[in-house]
Design an enzyme around this catalytic site. Structure first.
Site, PDB file in Angstrom:
ATOM      1  N   GLU A 145       0.868  -1.181   0.000  1.00 23.28           N
ATOM      2  CA  GLU A 145       0.000   0.000   0.000  1.00 23.28           C
ATOM      3  C   GLU A 145       0.902   1.228   0.000  1.00 23.28           C
ATOM      4  OE1 GLU A 145      -3.551  -0.280   2.270  1.00 23.28           O
ATOM      5  OE2 GLU A 145      -3.681   1.874   2.602  1.00 23.28           O
ATOM      6  N   LYS A 268      -4.155  -0.167  13.934  1.00 23.97           N
ATOM      7  CA  LYS A 268      -4.958   0.903  13.328  1.00 23.97           C
ATOM      8  C   LYS A 268      -6.400   0.521  13.600  1.00 23.97           C
ATOM      9  CE  LYS A 268      -6.007   3.081   8.845  1.00 23.97           C
ATOM     10  NZ  LYS A 268      -5.604   3.244   7.431  1.00 23.97           N
ATOM     11  N   GLU A 272     -10.609   4.574   9.026  1.00 23.97           N
ATOM     12  CA  GLU A 272     -10.772   4.186   7.619  1.00 23.97           C
ATOM     13  C   GLU A 272     -11.299   2.755   7.482  1.00 23.97           C
ATOM     14  OE1 GLU A 272      -6.928   5.167   5.964  1.00 23.97           O
ATOM     15  OE2 GLU A 272      -7.534   7.249   5.632  1.00 23.97           O
ATOM     16  N   ASP A 351      -2.635  14.355   6.760  1.00 30.85           N
ATOM     17  CA  ASP A 351      -2.117  13.078   6.274  1.00 30.85           C
ATOM     18  C   ASP A 351      -0.921  13.259   5.345  1.00 30.85           C
ATOM     19  OD1 ASP A 351      -1.859  10.396   5.818  1.00 30.85           O
ATOM     20  OD2 ASP A 351      -3.539  10.239   4.431  1.00 30.85           O
ATOM     21  N   GLU A 379       3.904   9.061  -0.738  1.00 30.43           N
ATOM     22  CA  GLU A 379       2.518   9.026  -1.201  1.00 30.43           C
ATOM     23  C   GLU A 379       2.061  10.358  -1.801  1.00 30.43           C
ATOM     24  OE1 GLU A 379      -0.250   7.852   1.813  1.00 30.43           O
ATOM     25  OE2 GLU A 379      -2.008   8.176   0.528  1.00 30.43           O
ATOM     26  N   TRP A 528     -13.939  12.519   2.525  1.00 32.62           N
ATOM     27  CA  TRP A 528     -12.690  12.353   3.252  1.00 32.62           C
ATOM     28  C   TRP A 528     -12.295  13.541   4.122  1.00 32.62           C
ATOM     29  CZ3 TRP A 528     -10.560   7.608   3.412  1.00 32.62           C
ATOM     30  CH2 TRP A 528     -10.960   6.681   2.420  1.00 32.62           C
TER      31      TRP A 528
END
Lengths: 666, 666
Positions: A145, A268, A272, A351, A379, A528
């Site tokens: 990921e 986690k 999400e 983030d 990312e 989001w």
């Protein structure tokens, strides 16, 4: 997985031509790893090395604990710190522990590789933080990921699958910069990965744990909070349920029976779409402590992530502000967590954007252990296609003055344990490594892995020092001018990337899902919680008292600095304020002109990077030249897309012309 | 694939309670299908039916060609037309062909099912078009491109895989509304599907072809233009290359050896990354004619799609207009295509949007065969979640006056062969069928399949007539009031869908990739050529002389009507013009107020649909009630998303308040 060729990055590699004829090493310590490291890496710097176990008149380098070498420790040392000192033409590498000796040996190797004379090396180093961790987001199907360097080095086809030699070298790379903990699977723990804590998988994991353990790196696993249901056939994962507690205790015991040096869990939860204690009306303290109690008898820890927010927010709802979430969820629980729970707090409140303020939770917790979490994998910062050396960003974060105990209470101070000595603190990060032969996709992205370790050890190091060390260690044979050019490329790259992407701290504007390339409105009407609220008059998110009052999560006078538009730093203006396009920045430019200027400049800067690279062609190895050229050209395309989409979007919506009349598409 | 239960749609079904006691049928024709159809469907309307082969005094229904029944054909009939007439209490179904008898028999069944008295039925029907086709976009892995009713009824796991009973019923459904051609695989022909024209696959296809053939439906295959390379090991697919020509001739011969009644090929070439003659610097005429020559000896056709445009357009380039593409590519080739080539032209110049003008290519070709292409599957019109009965849209297209030979040259006239009798014309469509038990996902979407066939047979039928017939045939047992309500739901649904989606002909504003739900800027900066060019002042695409001059592709005076803002119809205004938000429509509203009003109204309309449906609960079968309720609720959520995203976007960008001060999120 077949053994593959891969580069040794910043450690001495086979191609290196030894410049020093021979070396006599005395290893007073029994730790096998020291011998292996000397034979592997020191060996590459010398025509010949000899190793003895006892000191002789010929001994040039002596490696051992203070006890083993009968040397005095005259200053206060951390267990994993080290000293390198010269006495009567002998170089001593000393520590209280074998772990410290390994770090000292790697440091010595680096210094020698950089050309220092053995006799001149004199170092005392103690790590500022005890937790220096890396998190892999690897899935067992072999994907990663947010991975941009190939596939997993640990997993393939739902099985553990690795090249032991490669893992050992990876462990060397990590130990050489002081990393001491690693988690190997994605924090989003799916069905197959849930089974990693079952007996057959644990037996397979043992060998991997041993490879890391030889280098004093402790293995952790990300776990599924709903494991008691998925694995244990329980009806619940309620942390206050006795069966659940018992299930975790037994499961944990089994883990330690197979892997005695196991580190613990990363969790986690309630994030999400991941399960968590909220399902049962329990707090995150309830959830974390239940796991902590199962781990405590074995000395294990729970890393509990604070990345908890409503990812199904209604974009119409202007009262909810995702930036507030971590603080709102966790600050009120301060003091309620067990001693072996360590909260994991992302560096910013959102983030891993190219620019965010520092999370207000850092410093706000006074009686709870925690680590700051960085993202080495790029990312939102170019995905290892675009160059983005992240040390300048992290250094800024670490140097940020929270003023939590008055002026001079920086994030570094806090993480080094100088502010609240009774709590454990440290650093963790999502790693950027995959099975690409150069480990990180973009070869220069190795500098982010290297630099992360260096900063975790010493958060006060400058980005430039780290860049300099990395370039010199990695490219010892290129000429000085080219080294300086590469260092310059690294040092500029974060600002360049920021210039052509989302402006002034507003964040996002990326394409949805994969997060590469521009889409100004990509997340604007999404669930989001990531908005820029641009309209015909202005842009930005009001997080002051008149808005979400997120500013209030900071201590005064920090809160006031952000609250007040006249003191809020330009680069974070749109994170904290919704302003007209004609608002004047401290720079003297209007916001709209800044958007145009920075986007034109960002592309120009990439063009200049390419030009500089091209001009050094003759001084560079062909494969490196081609590799970086290819990446830079892709980056240029991306930068142009960003420039034109952002400029056109804001021209269309503001109607304000560029003062310099450059090409903005209509 | 296992046999599954599935509904019989508008054909009489098992649940139907026979109201008429018994019936004596005389089948003068030998066609087996007629006996099967009578035994299957007529049988469900009667307690008992008897079938004889020769006429007796008891014969009540006599089915046969004019010759077989010794009846005179007093009027000019098409080969597949039919007559139903009563003489001395006997009902004759007559035709020149067995195919016509099948259509006539289905028509008789429908009339009886709708409650007509046998003795009152008197009909002469000739189809307006000879090509009445359906295209499946089914992939061999079982997925369906743009399919919203489950998986393929033909393929699974890269194999032909079907339930013969289901296919036969499908063939009955199609024949009952006059469909006479079908292609079964996606026009995007991928690796596996390329092999459908190889011998082993053809042998498997034979049985399928036979099922359709019994119902006078000819089987076609979509082919990969690069087949000579991928299958034939040639180095080229150049249509002027002798080896390529020979390869196709031999391949085609083999197809006809296995499937003598094979129809021919569908080709999507040089379109959306599909290979084509452009690769070799050849024209589409070169490409199509080469295939046509291979098919000609066997009576086969090539359907050659005109959906050719630059799908890698640079959004910055305002000189390219995708709407122009089909006309620009094909109009200049008029007359250059072989007689067995049939161009396939989408109804509008873009891509099956909720509102588009009619493709200017229709009517512009005077010496080339072609079909218009509709999309029954609801890619851009609600994906069989939202209700959208498409007959009103298609009727408008068919009634459009091209004025190509002066006033009164409608699309219907052209497609019926009244304008250029020397060319072959007809209708094709992308079908909405999958393996869902109700065939079409949303049960009311059956009306689009049914209606398509009815319109293809007779383009002058009204949408209301078709809706009425479909409701009466499909729900014979619900009461009259509810039938009228369903008919009303259908009739309003297109306008409702248009109201809450993209306004005034501007199109798109959908989420990328899957195309469901709103994203105003989803395609705005994309390479697909689909833009709305909204800025702070206005919205719309200038396709007049001052813009792309697309209007010029229409004949005068049509071009002038669109060119002039004062005569351009409101519903297409933004397709042809970029106008300020304050521009006054013919309706008297400003554009911005129209956007607000239509979006509020669209949601209200869905709410009213739900209310009406709820009020009829007691009159509806439970499963139907639940099914449609579920769909309507999902539609309401979608409509609200559209309303709020579109209204907020245009409020933010225009800054103009709603006159009625309704809730627009900021």
């Amino acid at each position: 997985m077949n053994a593959s060729t891969f580069t040794t990055c910043w450690l001495p590699n086979d191609k290196q031509v030894p410049t020093i004829s021979s070396l006599h090493i005395t290893l007073c310590s029994q730790a096998k790893v020291l011998e292996r490291v000397c034979l592997t890496y020191l060996n590459r710097l010398y025509n010949k090395i000899e190793i003895s176990r006892t000191m002789t008149s010929q001994s040039e380098i002596i490696i051992g604990t203070f006890n083993e070498t009968n040397q005095e420790c005259q200053i206060e040392m951390e267990l994993d710190g080290f000293i390198i000192r010269n006495e009567q033409r002998k170089t001593y590498v000393l520590s209280l522990s074998e772990q410290g000796l390994l770090y000292g040996t790697f440091h010595l190797i680096e210094q020698l590789q950089l050309g220092s004379k053995r006799e001149d090396i004199s170092v005392v180093q103690n790590p500022s933080t005890h937790i220096r961790m890396l998190n892999h987001w690897d899935n067992m199907d072999g994907t990663i990921e947010r991975g941009y360097a190939g596939r997993s080095i640990f997993f393939d086809q739902d099985e553990l699958s690795y090249d032991a030699k490669r893992i050992q070298q990876y462990a060397d790379l990590l130990a050489s910069v002081g990393i001491n903990k690693i988690s190997i699977n994605n924090v989003n723990v799916h069905r197959v990965e849930t089974k990693l804590i079952t007996e057959s998988k644990l037996r397979e994991l043992k060998e991997l744990a041993d490879i890391f353990s030889e280098n004093y790196i402790t293995l952790y696993l990300s776990i599924n909070y709903a494991s008691p249901i998925e694995l244990g056939e329980l009806q619940t994962a309620d942390p206050l349920d006795d069966e659940v507690k018992t299930w975790w205790k037994q499961q944990t015991k089994r883990i330690y029976q197979t892997i005695p040096g196991f580190g613990g869990f990363i969790v986690k939860a309630d994030s999400e779409h991941r399960p968590g204690p909220f399902t049962y009306g329990r707090t995150h303290a309830d959830g974390a402590n239940m796991l902590a109690k199962a781990l405590a008898p074995f000395g294990g820890n729970v890393f509990w992530r604070c990345f908890v927010y409503d990812c199904l927010q209604d974009w119409r709802d202007r009262t909810t502000d995702r930036a507030r979430a971590a603080f709102d969820h966790f600050q009120k629980l301060d003091g309620e967590f067990d001693d072996n729970v360590i909260l994991q707090i992302k560096n910013g409140p959102m983030d891993f954007q190219v620019r965010e303020p520092v999370s207000p939770l850092i410093g706000a917790l006074k009686a709870t252990n925690y680590v700051i979490e960085f993202q080495v994998t790029q990312e939102y910062t170019g995905q290892q296609i675009d160059l983005c050396y992240l040390m300048p960003q992290w250094s800024e974060v670490l140097a940020f003055d929270t003023q939590i105990k008055g002026e001079g209470t920086t994030v570094s101070d806090i993480l080094s344990g100088n502010v609240y000595p009774s709590i454990q603190t440290g650093i963790t990060a999502v790693v950027n490594v995959g099975n690409d032969s150069n480990w990180t996709g973009h070869e220069f992205a190795q500098a982010n892995l290297y630099g992360y370790g260096r900063l975790a050890w010493n958060p006060r190091l400058t980005a430039r020092t780290i860049a300099n060390d990395w370039v010199n260690s990695t490219y010892p044979s290129v000429n000085e001018e080219v080294k300086q050019m590469i260092e310059k490329m690294l040092m500029e790259s974060w600002v360049v990337y920021e210039n052509y992407t989302a402006p002034l701290g507003v964040g996002w504007m990326v394409k949805t899902g994969h997060h590469y390339g521009p889409d100004v409105n990509g997340y604007e009407y999404s669930p989001w919680g990531t908005y820029h609220f641009s309209d015909r008059d202005g842009i930005g998110v009001d997080r002051t008292k008149s808005g979400s009052n997120y500013v209030n999560q900071y201590t005064e006078p920090v809160a006031e600095v952000y609250e007040d538009m006249t003191t809020c730093p330009d680069e974070l203006l749109l994170f904290f304020h919704h302003v007209p396009y004609t608002h004047k920045l401290h720079s003297g430019k209007t916001v709209i002109q800044h958007i145009y200027d920075s986007h034109f400049e960002g592309v120009k800067q990439v063009e200049r990077l390419i030009l500089a690279w091209q001009q050094s062609k003759d001084e560079l190895p062909d494969d490196l030249y081609e590799h970086i050229s290819h990446k830079l050209n892709a980056q240029l395309e991306n930068a142009k897309e960003w420039r034109d989409k952002v400029n056109t979007y804001y021209y269309r919506v503001s109607g304000i012309h560029d003062q310099h009349d450059r090409k903005i598409y209509r």
